[in-house]
Enzyme design. Structure first.
Site, PDB file in Angstrom:
ATOM      1  N   HIS A 111     -13.095  32.095  13.917  1.00  0.00           N
ATOM      2  CA  HIS A 111     -11.758  32.529  13.465  1.00  0.00           C
ATOM      3  C   HIS A 111     -11.472  33.966  13.905  1.00  0.00           C
ATOM      4  O   HIS A 111     -10.338  34.305  14.205  1.00  0.00           O
ATOM      5  CB  HIS A 111     -11.694  32.399  11.943  1.00  0.00           C
ATOM      6  CG  HIS A 111     -10.441  32.908  11.307  1.00  0.00           C
ATOM      7  ND1 HIS A 111      -9.186  32.640  11.807  1.00  0.00           N
ATOM      8  CD2 HIS A 111     -10.238  33.657  10.192  1.00  0.00           C
ATOM      9  CE1 HIS A 111      -8.270  33.202  11.019  1.00  0.00           C
ATOM     10  NE2 HIS A 111      -8.875  33.833  10.049  1.00  0.00           N
ATOM     11  N   PHE A 132       0.808  -1.225   0.000  1.00  0.00           N
ATOM     12  CA  PHE A 132       0.000   0.000   0.000  1.00  0.00           C
ATOM     13  C   PHE A 132       0.843   1.278   0.000  1.00  0.00           C
ATOM     14  O   PHE A 132       2.024   1.283   0.335  1.00  0.00           O
ATOM     15  CB  PHE A 132      -0.980   0.030   1.180  1.00  0.00           C
ATOM     16  CG  PHE A 132      -0.367  -0.327   2.517  1.00  0.00           C
ATOM     17  CD1 PHE A 132       0.169   0.665   3.317  1.00  0.00           C
ATOM     18  CD2 PHE A 132      -0.334  -1.655   2.967  1.00  0.00           C
ATOM     19  CE1 PHE A 132       0.719   0.346   4.552  1.00  0.00           C
ATOM     20  CE2 PHE A 132       0.220  -1.974   4.194  1.00  0.00           C
ATOM     21  CZ  PHE A 132       0.756  -0.979   4.998  1.00  0.00           C
ATOM     22  N   ASN A 135       0.226   8.518   3.088  1.00  0.00           N
ATOM     23  CA  ASN A 135       1.026   9.653   3.551  1.00  0.00           C
ATOM     24  C   ASN A 135       0.419  10.228   4.818  1.00  0.00           C
ATOM     25  O   ASN A 135      -0.774  10.062   5.065  1.00  0.00           O
ATOM     26  CB  ASN A 135       1.003  10.784   2.517  1.00  0.00           C
ATOM     27  CG  ASN A 135       1.387  10.326   1.132  1.00  0.00           C
ATOM     28  OD1 ASN A 135       2.505   9.894   0.894  1.00  0.00           O
ATOM     29  ND2 ASN A 135       0.450  10.407   0.200  1.00  0.00           N
TER      30      ASN A 135
HETATM   31 MN    MN Z   1      -8.744  32.122   6.413  1.00  0.00          MN
END
Ligand code: MN
Length: 263
Positions: free
Chosen positions: A83, A63, A66
């Site tokens: 945010h 296989f 990552n």
């Molecule tokens: Mn952003």
């Protein structure tokens, strides 16, 4: 449970028969993917990195896989309300209502103005002239600002467009237009082709970065670094926007797709 109306069957049939095109609006993620560059003492996001674990070799004979490292605000990405300081306590990527992940796209074309002035910001007048032509913006829809900036993504010098003043000269949205979209139209959010939803020089605006401040502060969203906006009609396409379910995440890279009805 029986299918009642056949709406989904019709939708799927149209996709399979290619009467509806599925447009990919995300940029590729790799080590060259642009990320916002902010001056000290700000800690910048490190961007995207892939670390190979195995590829049909001794560390994984059958296989390939990552690990990856990525900033939440890396490449084509979603800004969640939390945010920004104005959205403190509001939704993070894991708590946004799933219904809000699907909405109409409105594409407002300001390419000519941006061609003349890279600092150009979408105005209330631009929105009103769009509405005159295409009708009033609906609640629960996205406004995508078509600047043409996506074409610079492979040339970082042009993409960031740093001037002699050291500032990034890239287009955005005025405070007034942002407030109009929040207060008068109750949209889902603003999408752009540049590295962030605000203009490159928006740090000097009052308040700084008005799209971040007012959109996120109203529990609405941002989408940065979109591509293929030119494949969408001015109105009527369906944008599917589904950020990763990162607990308390402030944003997320994502694969944005648009459903576009063919003529
Ligand atoms: Mn952003």
């Amino acid at each position: 449970m029986m299918v009642k109306t056949g709406i989904l069957e019709k939708l799927l049939g149209s996709i399979v028969e290619e009467k509806i095109e599925v447009v990919d609006m995300s940029q590729i993620l790799n080590e060259s993917t642009p990320v916002i560059q902010l001056p000290e003492p700000i800690t910048n996001t490190g961007g995207f990195k892939l670390k190979q674990l195995s590829k049909y070799n001794e560390t994984g004979p059958t296989f390939y896989w990552n690990d990856f490292v990525a900033g939440e605000h890396c490449g084509t990405h979603f800004d969640a309300p939390v945010h920004w300081i104005s959205g403190k306590g509001l939704d993070s990527v894991d708590t946004i209502p799933t219904k809000n992940m699907i909405g109409e796209a409105n594409v407002i074309d300001i390419r000519e103005k941006v061609q003349e002035n890279p600092d150009y910001c979408l105005t209330v007048e631009d929105i009103q002239s769009f509405e005159k032509q295409y009708g009033k913006l609906k609640k629960h829809s996205w406004v995508l600002v078509h600047t043409g900036w996506a074409k610079y993504v492979d040339d970082l010098e042009k993409f960031y467009n740093i001037g002699e003043d050291g500032l990034s000269h890239t287009p955005g949205v005025t405070k007034e237009a942002t407030l109009f979209l929040v207060e008068q139209r109750d949209i889902l959010g603003i999408g752009v082709e540049t590295v962030g939803t605000d203009a490159g020089i928006a740090d000097s605006f009052d308040p700084p970065l008005p799209v971040h401040y007012y959109m996120l502060g109203a529990n609405k969203y941002g989408l940065a670094q979109l591509t293929n906006i030119d494949k969408l009609p001015a109105k009527g396409s369906v944008l599917i926007v589904n950020p990763l379910k990162i607990e308390n995440g402030s944003g997320s890279p994502l694969r944005v797709i648009a459903l576009v009805e063919k003529e």
